[in-house]
Design a protein around this motif. Structure first.
Motif, PDB file in Angstrom:
ATOM      1  N   THR A 153       0.824  -1.198   0.000  1.00 46.20           N
ATOM      2  CA  THR A 153       0.000   0.000   0.000  1.00 46.20           C
ATOM      3  C   THR A 153       0.864   1.257   0.000  1.00 46.20           C
ATOM      4  O   THR A 153       1.980   1.250   0.508  1.00 46.20           O
ATOM      5  CB  THR A 153      -0.918   0.034   1.243  1.00 46.20           C
ATOM      6  N   GLY A 154       0.318   2.327  -0.566  1.00 48.07           N
ATOM      7  CA  GLY A 154       1.043   3.591  -0.597  1.00 48.07           C
ATOM      8  C   GLY A 154       0.944   4.335   0.713  1.00 48.07           C
ATOM      9  O   GLY A 154       1.849   5.089   1.082  1.00 48.07           O
ATOM     10  N   LYS A 155      -0.152   4.125   1.420  1.00 47.21           N
ATOM     11  CA  LYS A 155      -0.367   4.791   2.705  1.00 47.21           C
ATOM     12  C   LYS A 155      -0.067   3.796   3.824  1.00 47.21           C
ATOM     13  O   LYS A 155      -0.591   2.682   3.849  1.00 47.21           O
ATOM     14  CB  LYS A 155      -1.805   5.298   2.813  1.00 47.21           C
ATOM     15  N   LYS A 156       0.785   4.213   4.744  1.00 50.99           N
ATOM     16  CA  LYS A 156       1.216   3.333   5.835  1.00 50.99           C
ATOM     17  C   LYS A 156       0.026   2.791   6.617  1.00 50.99           C
ATOM     18  O   LYS A 156       0.035   1.642   7.083  1.00 50.99           O
ATOM     19  CB  LYS A 156       2.158   4.102   6.767  1.00 50.99           C
ATOM     20  N   LYS A 157      -0.996   3.594   6.756  1.00 55.22           N
ATOM     21  CA  LYS A 157      -2.193   3.216   7.511  1.00 55.22           C
ATOM     22  C   LYS A 157      -2.785   1.888   7.034  1.00 55.22           C
ATOM     23  O   LYS A 157      -3.271   1.086   7.831  1.00 55.22           O
ATOM     24  CB  LYS A 157      -3.233   4.332   7.369  1.00 55.22           C
ATOM     25  N   TYR A 158      -2.712   1.627   5.728  1.00 56.84           N
ATOM     26  CA  TYR A 158      -3.363   0.446   5.169  1.00 56.84           C
ATOM     27  C   TYR A 158      -2.480  -0.797   5.212  1.00 56.84           C
ATOM     28  O   TYR A 158      -2.920  -1.889   4.846  1.00 56.84           O
ATOM     29  CB  TYR A 158      -3.843   0.743   3.750  1.00 56.84           C
ATOM     30  N   GLY A 159      -1.254  -0.632   5.671  1.00 56.18           N
ATOM     31  CA  GLY A 159      -0.373  -1.778   5.814  1.00 56.18           C
ATOM     32  C   GLY A 159      -0.879  -2.778   6.831  1.00 56.18           C
ATOM     33  O   GLY A 159      -0.571  -3.979   6.745  1.00 56.18           O
ATOM     34  N   ARG A 160      -1.650  -2.314   7.800  1.00 48.89           N
ATOM     35  CA  ARG A 160      -2.166  -3.208   8.851  1.00 48.89           C
ATOM     36  C   ARG A 160      -3.117  -4.259   8.286  1.00 48.89           C
ATOM     37  O   ARG A 160      -3.352  -5.296   8.910  1.00 48.89           O
ATOM     38  CB  ARG A 160      -2.879  -2.411   9.940  1.00 48.89           C
ATOM     39  N   TRP A 161      -3.694  -3.993   7.106  1.00 47.43           N
ATOM     40  CA  TRP A 161      -4.574  -4.967   6.446  1.00 47.43           C
ATOM     41  C   TRP A 161      -3.843  -5.751   5.353  1.00 47.43           C
ATOM     42  O   TRP A 161      -4.115  -6.925   5.150  1.00 47.43           O
ATOM     43  CB  TRP A 161      -5.792  -4.265   5.825  1.00 47.43           C
ATOM     44  N   LEU A 204      -8.843  -7.267  -1.468  1.00 52.12           N
ATOM     45  CA  LEU A 204      -7.768  -6.500  -2.091  1.00 52.12           C
ATOM     46  C   LEU A 204      -8.342  -5.401  -2.970  1.00 52.12           C
ATOM     47  O   LEU A 204      -7.867  -4.259  -2.942  1.00 52.12           O
ATOM     48  CB  LEU A 204      -6.875  -7.431  -2.922  1.00 52.12           C
ATOM     49  N   VAL A 205      -9.371  -5.727  -3.745  1.00 48.37           N
ATOM     50  CA  VAL A 205     -10.018  -4.733  -4.595  1.00 48.37           C
ATOM     51  C   VAL A 205     -10.547  -3.581  -3.747  1.00 48.37           C
ATOM     52  O   VAL A 205     -10.316  -2.398  -4.046  1.00 48.37           O
ATOM     53  CB  VAL A 205     -11.167  -5.376  -5.400  1.00 48.37           C
ATOM     54  N   LEU A 206     -11.269  -3.913  -2.685  1.00 39.62           N
ATOM     55  CA  LEU A 206     -11.842  -2.880  -1.814  1.00 39.62           C
ATOM     56  C   LEU A 206     -10.773  -2.072  -1.102  1.00 39.62           C
ATOM     57  O   LEU A 206     -10.909  -0.855  -0.931  1.00 39.62           O
ATOM     58  CB  LEU A 206     -12.781  -3.530  -0.798  1.00 39.62           C
ATOM     59  N   LEU A 207      -9.696  -2.740  -0.689  1.00 39.34           N
ATOM     60  CA  LEU A 207      -8.615  -2.032  -0.005  1.00 39.34           C
ATOM     61  C   LEU A 207      -7.987  -0.992  -0.936  1.00 39.34           C
ATOM     62  O   LEU A 207      -7.682   0.125  -0.512  1.00 39.34           O
ATOM     63  CB  LEU A 207      -7.559  -3.027   0.471  1.00 39.34           C
ATOM     64  N   LYS A 208      -7.805  -1.353  -2.213  1.00 37.04           N
ATOM     65  CA  LYS A 208      -7.257  -0.408  -3.191  1.00 37.04           C
ATOM     66  C   LYS A 208      -8.179   0.790  -3.362  1.00 37.04           C
ATOM     67  O   LYS A 208      -7.733   1.941  -3.440  1.00 37.04           O
ATOM     68  CB  LYS A 208      -7.057  -1.111  -4.538  1.00 37.04           C
ATOM     69  N   VAL A 209      -9.481   0.529  -3.401  1.00 36.30           N
ATOM     70  CA  VAL A 209     -10.458   1.605  -3.561  1.00 36.30           C
ATOM     71  C   VAL A 209     -10.459   2.527  -2.338  1.00 36.30           C
ATOM     72  O   VAL A 209     -10.431   3.749  -2.465  1.00 36.30           O
ATOM     73  CB  VAL A 209     -11.870   1.023  -3.793  1.00 36.30           C
ATOM     74  N   LEU A 210     -10.490   1.936  -1.154  1.00 36.62           N
ATOM     75  CA  LEU A 210     -10.525   2.726   0.074  1.00 36.62           C
ATOM     76  C   LEU A 210      -9.270   3.577   0.225  1.00 36.62           C
ATOM     77  O   LEU A 210      -9.342   4.745   0.629  1.00 36.62           O
ATOM     78  CB  LEU A 210     -10.700   1.810   1.288  1.00 36.62           C
ATOM     79  N   GLU A 211      -8.127   2.999  -0.086  1.00 33.26           N
ATOM     80  CA  GLU A 211      -6.886   3.761   0.012  1.00 33.26           C
ATOM     81  C   GLU A 211      -6.906   4.948  -0.946  1.00 33.26           C
ATOM     82  O   GLU A 211      -6.469   6.043  -0.604  1.00 33.26           O
ATOM     83  CB  GLU A 211      -5.683   2.870  -0.286  1.00 33.26           C
ATOM     84  N   ASP A 212      -7.433   4.723  -2.131  1.00 32.73           N
ATOM     85  CA  ASP A 212      -7.501   5.788  -3.121  1.00 32.73           C
ATOM     86  C   ASP A 212      -8.457   6.899  -2.680  1.00 32.73           C
ATOM     87  O   ASP A 212      -8.217   8.084  -2.930  1.00 32.73           O
ATOM     88  CB  ASP A 212      -7.955   5.208  -4.467  1.00 32.73           C
ATOM     89  N   LEU A 213      -9.558   6.517  -2.024  1.00 34.76           N
ATOM     90  CA  LEU A 213     -10.550   7.500  -1.579  1.00 34.76           C
ATOM     91  C   LEU A 213     -10.140   8.213  -0.300  1.00 34.76           C
ATOM     92  O   LEU A 213     -10.711   9.254   0.037  1.00 34.76           O
ATOM     93  CB  LEU A 213     -11.899   6.807  -1.355  1.00 34.76           C
ATOM     94  N   ASP A 214      -9.179   7.665   0.406  1.00 37.46           N
ATOM     95  CA  ASP A 214      -8.775   8.217   1.704  1.00 37.46           C
ATOM     96  C   ASP A 214      -7.812   9.392   1.513  1.00 37.46           C
ATOM     97  O   ASP A 214      -6.607   9.272   1.711  1.00 37.46           O
ATOM     98  CB  ASP A 214      -8.119   7.129   2.547  1.00 37.46           C
ATOM     99  N   ASP A 215      -8.372  10.525   1.128  1.00 37.13           N
ATOM    100  CA  ASP A 215      -7.574  11.746   0.993  1.00 37.13           C
ATOM    101  C   ASP A 215      -8.425  12.922   1.456  1.00 37.13           C
ATOM    102  O   ASP A 215      -9.661  12.844   1.484  1.00 37.13           O
ATOM    103  CB  ASP A 215      -7.099  11.939  -0.455  1.00 37.13           C
ATOM    104  N   PRO A 216      -7.803  14.021   1.842  1.00 39.51           N
ATOM    105  CA  PRO A 216      -8.532  15.165   2.419  1.00 39.51           C
ATOM    106  C   PRO A 216      -9.635  15.720   1.526  1.00 39.51           C
ATOM    107  O   PRO A 216     -10.652  16.204   2.020  1.00 39.51           O
ATOM    108  CB  PRO A 216      -7.427  16.205   2.641  1.00 39.51           C
ATOM    109  N   GLU A 221     -12.598  13.872   6.815  1.00 42.63           N
ATOM    110  CA  GLU A 221     -12.406  13.366   8.182  1.00 42.63           C
ATOM    111  C   GLU A 221     -11.655  12.043   8.215  1.00 42.63           C
ATOM    112  O   GLU A 221     -11.459  11.455   9.268  1.00 42.63           O
ATOM    113  CB  GLU A 221     -13.762  13.219   8.875  1.00 42.63           C
ATOM    114  N   GLY A 222     -11.229  11.585   7.042  1.00 39.92           N
ATOM    115  CA  GLY A 222     -10.519  10.312   6.991  1.00 39.92           C
ATOM    116  C   GLY A 222     -11.471   9.132   7.079  1.00 39.92           C
ATOM    117  O   GLY A 222     -12.672   9.290   7.267  1.00 39.92           O
ATOM    118  N   ILE A 223     -10.929   7.935   6.916  1.00 38.23           N
ATOM    119  CA  ILE A 223     -11.719   6.703   6.976  1.00 38.23           C
ATOM    120  C   ILE A 223     -11.277   5.919   8.210  1.00 38.23           C
ATOM    121  O   ILE A 223     -10.106   5.565   8.346  1.00 38.23           O
ATOM    122  CB  ILE A 223     -11.514   5.846   5.716  1.00 38.23           C
ATOM    123  N   SER A 224     -12.204   5.656   9.098  1.00 36.62           N
ATOM    124  CA  SER A 224     -11.851   4.980  10.346  1.00 36.62           C
ATOM    125  C   SER A 224     -11.491   3.518  10.095  1.00 36.62           C
ATOM    126  O   SER A 224     -11.961   2.887   9.143  1.00 36.62           O
ATOM    127  CB  SER A 224     -13.024   5.056  11.327  1.00 36.62           C
TER     128      SER A 224
END
Length: 334
Positions: A153-161, A204-216, A221-224
């Motif tokens: 993942t490009g965002k460290k936050k999503y590495g946990r998944w 994996l598909v959903l994770l890619k989508v969520l990471e892409d949408l998770d921007d200011p 407010e971000g994605i919990s």
């Protein structure tokens, strides 16, 4: 609840805006149009989470786009698949494709010589490994290893998944293959491996989508983390099958992606039963995002359908424990 043509989708009450309904377990490919059985309903109260409700809309809008094409399959794996499908190839052709990526070639040999595949003598070259395991098994290993690269993942936050999802998928693949080999279904071993590897592709598909949408700009407010968990768990089966059919993956793998959590299961669908039992075994040992040590494999529908006795189930868990130990070393090197 109106189910039009049995299509699994989010249904939102446009007037109340209180409850969303997600219907799971309706598979249009396996029944006549307009019929089906509603197997499970997930009700989510959005009354105090309107910002998150709009995120669901954004996710589905992105998934519905015709140009949506997340990097789910590595180019080397696709090239190898094309070569094998043609049927006109030599061991040297297979090796040449894999050796284009030295890191990939090294990892293929590591797994080929691991406890899961090893023979009397270690394979020193890709040709050696292909002779011993067969081209389908080598293709499976290439796909498994390159899948790990795509779970980055490009965002460290999503590495946990990301890493646990790949670890779980490979674990289920190894478990399904082991079960096939030890339940006198050797001819299904390669298919079972690939089915296990791809069963959670929707996540994996959903994770890619969520990471892409998770921007200011899109989600100020971000994605919990809780919402990510919820979306991955409730939406992955439907969207996994849907995406795989869209890119023309064989039906056997699409069915496993879409049906591996269905309450009911066809006892004659051996590949699905093998993948589901492998999935449950990984969950029991905590391989992946979920840990359910209380699971009793001997009472599951899958073990009954497969005639998997206590000896087989104990052997399966031992195999997965060995996989877990191997995985720690493998991940430490990467």
């Amino acid at each position: 609840i109106l189910i039009d043509q049995g299509i699994e989708r989010w249904y939102r009450g446009r007037h109340s805006s209180v409850v969303s309904v997600y219907c799971l377990g309706i598979h249009s490919s396996r029944r006549a149009a307009g019929t089906g059985v509603l197997k499970e309903i997930v009700l989510i109260d959005w009354s105090n989470r309107m910002d998150e409700k709009s995120l669901i809309d954004l996710v589905e809008e992105k998934l519905d786009r015709k140009d949506f094409d997340p990097p789910i399959f590595n180019q080397v794996a696709l090239k190898l698949q094309q070569q094998i499908t043609k049927g006109d190839y030599s061991l040297a052709d297979i090796a040449k494709i894999i050796y284009r990526d030295q890191g990939l070639a090294s990892d293929v040999l590591k797994i080929a010589n691991s406890v899961f595949y090893s023979g009397i003598r270690p394979a020193k070259t890709i040709q050696d490994a292909t002779v011993r395991l067969g081209t389908k098994a080598i293709y499976n290993l290439v796909t498994a290893i390159t899948q790990k690269q795509l779970y980055r993942t490009g965002k460290k936050k999503y590495g946990r998944w990301a890493t646990p999802l790949w670890s779980h998928s490979l674990g289920v693949a190894i478990a399904a293959r082991w079960l096939a080999l030890n339940l006198r279904r050797r001819q299904l071993a390669d298919e079972a491996f690939m089915a296990g590897l791809l069963h959670d592709i929707g996540k994996l598909v959903l994770l890619k989508v969520l990471e892409d949408l998770d921007d200011p700009k899109t989600t100020p407010e971000g994605i919990s983390a809780d919402l990510v968990d919820e979306i991955l768990e409730t939406m992955h089966a439907y969207h996994g099958e849907r995406y795989m059919r869209r890119i023309n993956i064989p039906d056997v793998y699409c069915e496993v992606a879409g049906m591996h959590h269905d309450p009911g299961i066809d006892p004659e669908n051996a590949i699905l039963n093998l993948a589901r039992l492998g999935n449950l075994a990984c969950r029991k040992l905590g391989i992946g995002l979920k840990h359910q040590p209380e699971l009793r494999l001997d009472t599951t529908t899958e073990s009954i359908n497969l005639n998997a006795n206590d000896h087989i189930l104990d052997g399966l868990l031992e195999q997965l424990k060995e996989y877990n130990a191997w995985l720690e070393k493998f991940l430490a090197q990467h």
